[in-house]
Write an enzyme that holds these catalytic residues in place. Structure first.
Site, PDB file in Angstrom:
ATOM      1  N   GLY A   7      45.817  -0.091  63.291  1.00  0.00           N
ATOM      2  CA  GLY A   7      46.579   1.158  63.242  1.00  0.00           C
ATOM      3  C   GLY A   7      45.677   2.365  63.064  1.00  0.00           C
ATOM      4  N   ARG A  33      47.267   2.337  71.494  1.00  0.00           N
ATOM      5  CA  ARG A  33      46.940   3.474  72.370  1.00  0.00           C
ATOM      6  C   ARG A  33      45.423   3.579  72.568  1.00  0.00           C
ATOM      7  NH1 ARG A  33      50.704   7.659  69.208  1.00  0.00           N
ATOM      8  NH2 ARG A  33      50.118   6.195  67.559  1.00  0.00           N
ATOM      9  N   ASP A  54      47.711  -5.134  70.128  1.00  0.00           N
ATOM     10  CA  ASP A  54      49.070  -5.062  69.594  1.00  0.00           C
ATOM     11  C   ASP A  54      49.192  -6.163  68.551  1.00  0.00           C
ATOM     12  OD1 ASP A  54      51.783  -5.354  69.058  1.00  0.00           O
ATOM     13  OD2 ASP A  54      52.387  -4.919  71.113  1.00  0.00           O
ATOM     14  N   ASN A  81      46.598  -1.948  58.167  1.00  0.00           N
ATOM     15  CA  ASN A  81      47.290  -0.664  58.004  1.00  0.00           C
ATOM     16  C   ASN A  81      48.390  -0.473  59.050  1.00  0.00           C
ATOM     17  OD1 ASN A  81      47.395   2.411  57.431  1.00  0.00           O
ATOM     18  ND2 ASN A  81      46.751   2.300  59.584  1.00  0.00           N
ATOM     19  N   TYR A 147      62.711  -2.000  56.114  1.00  0.00           N
ATOM     20  CA  TYR A 147      61.367  -1.430  55.916  1.00  0.00           C
ATOM     21  C   TYR A 147      60.879  -1.748  54.502  1.00  0.00           C
ATOM     22  CZ  TYR A 147      57.448   1.693  55.339  1.00  0.00           C
ATOM     23  OH  TYR A 147      56.190   2.176  55.062  1.00  0.00           O
ATOM     24  N   PRO A 177      51.545   3.700  48.910  1.00  0.00           N
ATOM     25  CA  PRO A 177      51.716   5.153  48.824  1.00  0.00           C
ATOM     26  C   PRO A 177      53.188   5.567  48.830  1.00  0.00           C
ATOM     27  CG  PRO A 177      50.348   4.498  50.731  1.00  0.00           C
ATOM     28  CD  PRO A 177      51.087   3.294  50.247  1.00  0.00           C
ATOM     29  N   GLY A 182      51.570  14.556  57.400  1.00  0.00           N
ATOM     30  CA  GLY A 182      50.451  14.721  58.324  1.00  0.00           C
ATOM     31  C   GLY A 182      50.144  13.491  59.150  1.00  0.00           C
ATOM     32  N   PHE A 185      54.259   8.868  60.849  1.00  0.00           N
ATOM     33  CA  PHE A 185      55.209   7.926  60.260  1.00  0.00           C
ATOM     34  C   PHE A 185      56.668   8.351  60.473  1.00  0.00           C
ATOM     35  CE2 PHE A 185      57.819   6.575  56.644  1.00  0.00           C
ATOM     36  CZ  PHE A 185      57.644   5.204  56.690  1.00  0.00           C
TER      37      PHE A 185
HETATM   38  P1  NDP Z   1      51.328   6.440  61.707  1.00  0.00           P
HETATM   39  O1  NDP Z   1      52.603   6.267  62.476  1.00  0.00           O
HETATM   40  O2  NDP Z   1      50.655   7.749  61.724  1.00  0.00           O
HETATM   41  O3  NDP Z   1      50.284   5.327  62.177  1.00  0.00           O
HETATM   42  C1  NDP Z   1      50.681   3.999  62.367  1.00  0.00           C
HETATM   43  C2  NDP Z   1      49.599   3.234  63.083  1.00  0.00           C
HETATM   44  O4  NDP Z   1      50.047   1.885  63.257  1.00  0.00           O
HETATM   45  C3  NDP Z   1      49.293   3.804  64.455  1.00  0.00           C
HETATM   46  O5  NDP Z   1      47.883   3.837  64.637  1.00  0.00           O
HETATM   47  C4  NDP Z   1      49.899   2.788  65.410  1.00  0.00           C
HETATM   48  O6  NDP Z   1      49.095   2.665  66.571  1.00  0.00           O
HETATM   49  C5  NDP Z   1      49.788   1.501  64.577  1.00  0.00           C
HETATM   50  N1  NDP Z   1      50.716   0.476  65.055  1.00  0.00           N
HETATM   51  C6  NDP Z   1      52.064   0.479  65.006  1.00  0.00           C
HETATM   52  N2  NDP Z   1      52.547  -0.627  65.604  1.00  0.00           N
HETATM   53  C7  NDP Z   1      51.462  -1.350  66.020  1.00  0.00           C
HETATM   54  C8  NDP Z   1      51.297  -2.563  66.713  1.00  0.00           C
HETATM   55  N3  NDP Z   1      52.343  -3.302  67.108  1.00  0.00           N
HETATM   56  N4  NDP Z   1      50.045  -2.999  66.981  1.00  0.00           N
HETATM   57  C9  NDP Z   1      48.981  -2.263  66.606  1.00  0.00           C
HETATM   58  N5  NDP Z   1      49.065  -1.108  65.943  1.00  0.00           N
HETATM   59  C10 NDP Z   1      50.296  -0.652  65.665  1.00  0.00           C
HETATM   60  O7  NDP Z   1      51.685   5.969  60.216  1.00  0.00           O
HETATM   61  P2  NDP Z   1      50.884   6.127  58.827  1.00  0.00           P
HETATM   62  O8  NDP Z   1      49.455   6.333  59.060  1.00  0.00           O
HETATM   63  O9  NDP Z   1      51.632   7.075  58.002  1.00  0.00           O
HETATM   64  O10 NDP Z   1      51.151   4.686  58.192  1.00  0.00           O
HETATM   65  C11 NDP Z   1      50.181   3.674  58.147  1.00  0.00           C
HETATM   66  C12 NDP Z   1      50.683   2.557  57.250  1.00  0.00           C
HETATM   67  O11 NDP Z   1      50.981   3.053  55.957  1.00  0.00           O
HETATM   68  C13 NDP Z   1      51.962   1.886  57.738  1.00  0.00           C
HETATM   69  O12 NDP Z   1      51.874   0.500  57.450  1.00  0.00           O
HETATM   70  C14 NDP Z   1      53.049   2.535  56.897  1.00  0.00           C
HETATM   71  O13 NDP Z   1      54.176   1.707  56.738  1.00  0.00           O
HETATM   72  C15 NDP Z   1      52.309   2.734  55.586  1.00  0.00           C
HETATM   73  N6  NDP Z   1      52.823   3.793  54.730  1.00  0.00           N
HETATM   74  C16 NDP Z   1      52.994   5.089  55.204  1.00  0.00           C
HETATM   75  C17 NDP Z   1      53.468   6.075  54.340  1.00  0.00           C
HETATM   76  C18 NDP Z   1      53.719   7.471  54.800  1.00  0.00           C
HETATM   77  O14 NDP Z   1      54.507   8.172  54.139  1.00  0.00           O
HETATM   78  N7  NDP Z   1      53.121   7.952  55.870  1.00  0.00           N
HETATM   79  C19 NDP Z   1      53.736   5.790  52.930  1.00  0.00           C
HETATM   80  C20 NDP Z   1      53.540   4.410  52.561  1.00  0.00           C
HETATM   81  C21 NDP Z   1      53.079   3.476  53.423  1.00  0.00           C
HETATM   82  P3  NDP Z   1      49.633   2.494  68.074  1.00  0.00           P
HETATM   83  O15 NDP Z   1      50.995   3.123  68.130  1.00  0.00           O
HETATM   84  O16 NDP Z   1      48.609   3.197  68.900  1.00  0.00           O
HETATM   85  O17 NDP Z   1      49.635   1.009  68.291  1.00  0.00           O
HETATM   86  C1  8X3 Z   2      56.652   5.276  53.367  1.00  0.00           C
HETATM   87  C2  8X3 Z   2      57.177   5.887  52.126  1.00  0.00           C
HETATM   88  O1  8X3 Z   2      59.298   6.525  50.874  1.00  0.00           O
HETATM   89  O2  8X3 Z   2      59.244   6.940  53.280  1.00  0.00           O
HETATM   90  O3  8X3 Z   2      56.372   3.934  53.170  1.00  0.00           O
HETATM   91  O4  8X3 Z   2      59.484   4.716  52.446  1.00  0.00           O
HETATM   92  S1  8X3 Z   2      58.886   6.002  52.187  1.00  0.00           S
END
Ligand code: NDP
Ligand code: 8X3
Length: 248
Positions: A7, A33, A54, A81, A147, A177, A182, A185
């Protein structure tokens, strides 16, 4: 160190790639991507290698790992991640396909990556697996249904890894987190409704991807005898609500 980040095309993963690479580590960046992987590798230099992948495809994971050139095979840190939330509807209205995608990505993808990388770490007597959980895995909220359940799975899987890995020299950490802005998500969760996604963070000072990347970097650079089992972070502006009670 050689660090494998899933990710890494956006959000936390891209920020993690930046902090590890700029501190002299070699980084394998994975995601679907490919153009973004190439751009990030171009920005960060030859110590960063794209791994188009993927995580919902077991075959793709094994093919990608098998194709790594010898100097990249001894992964020191695996950061699981890649993950997503899809939808905010209550359980009785949510799309089953969204639930399936979340389970396939956040749970099955994460355990497949871990199972593939772990044996070599154990053989070498060192390594670290960092998994991205969430406060959603600790506390329920309306619309969090599957989720939150996937992130509770991530936390418990991480702790069970710890149970199995005692004595091997391999460490495991769950990072949980809270509200973090930014990243993509909320755009993903709200299926491209970018105005609604922006509203999630309106009037807040959320955590940033750099905060989470800094946390992962800190964990990965602790002395080898220190294992952070689980760490939960929230922005200062986030807290807790009373229980909801439906009164007559
Ligand atoms: P983003 O959506 O910005 O990034 C998610 C990443 O995951 C992208 O790089 C995407 O890449 C990748 N991804 C999704 N599906 C796949 C797949 N099938 N295979 C490979 N890669 C995949 O999210 P965040 O950076 O915010 O989140 C990262 C992690 O942190 C997640 O697990 C999320 O649940 C967790 N998290 C996020 C929080 C938030 O508030 N933002 C809070 C708590 C946890 P691509 O689409 O190019 O494959
Ligand atoms: C992302 C945080 O509170 O949107 O994991 O579920 S929350």
């Amino acid at each position: 160190m050689i660090v494998f980040i899933t990710g890494a095309t956006a959000g936390f993963g891209a920020a993690m790639a930046r902090i590890f690479a700029t501190n002299g580590h070699r980084v394998l960046i994975a995601g679907r991507r490919e153009d973004r992987l190439e751009a990030l590798a171009g920005e960060l230099g030859p110590n960063v290698r794209p791994v188009p992948l993927d995580v919902t495809s077991k075959a793709a994971i094994h093919a990608a790992l098998d194709a790594l050139p010898a100097p990249w095979r001894d992964i020191d840190v695996l950061i699981n991640n890649a993950g997503l939330a899809l939808g905010i509807k209550p359980a009785h209205e949510a799309a089953l396909e969204d639930w399936e995608t979340m389970i396939a990505t956040n749970c099955s993808g994460l355990v497949t990556m871990t199972r593939a990388v772990l044996p070599r770490m154990v053989e070498r007597g060192s390594g670290l697996v960092i998994n991205l959980g969430s406060v959603a895995g600790h506390y329920p909220y309306p619309g969090g249904n599957v989720y939150g359940a996937t992130k509770a799975f991530v936390e418990q899987f991480t702790l069970n890894l710890r149970a199995d890995l005692v004595g091997t020299g391999v460490r495991a950490t769950n990072i949980a987190p809270g509200l973090c802005g930014g990243t993509e998500f909320s755009n993903v969760r709200l299926k491209g409704d970018d105005a609604a996604a922006a509203k999630v963070y309106e009037g807040t000072t959320p955590l940033t991807a750099e905060d989470i990347a800094g946390t992962a970097y800190w964990i990965a650079t602790l002395p080898p005898h220190v294992n952070v089992n689980s760490i939960e972070l929230m922005p200062t502006c986030q807290g807790f609500s009373p229980f909801a009670i439906k009164r007559n």
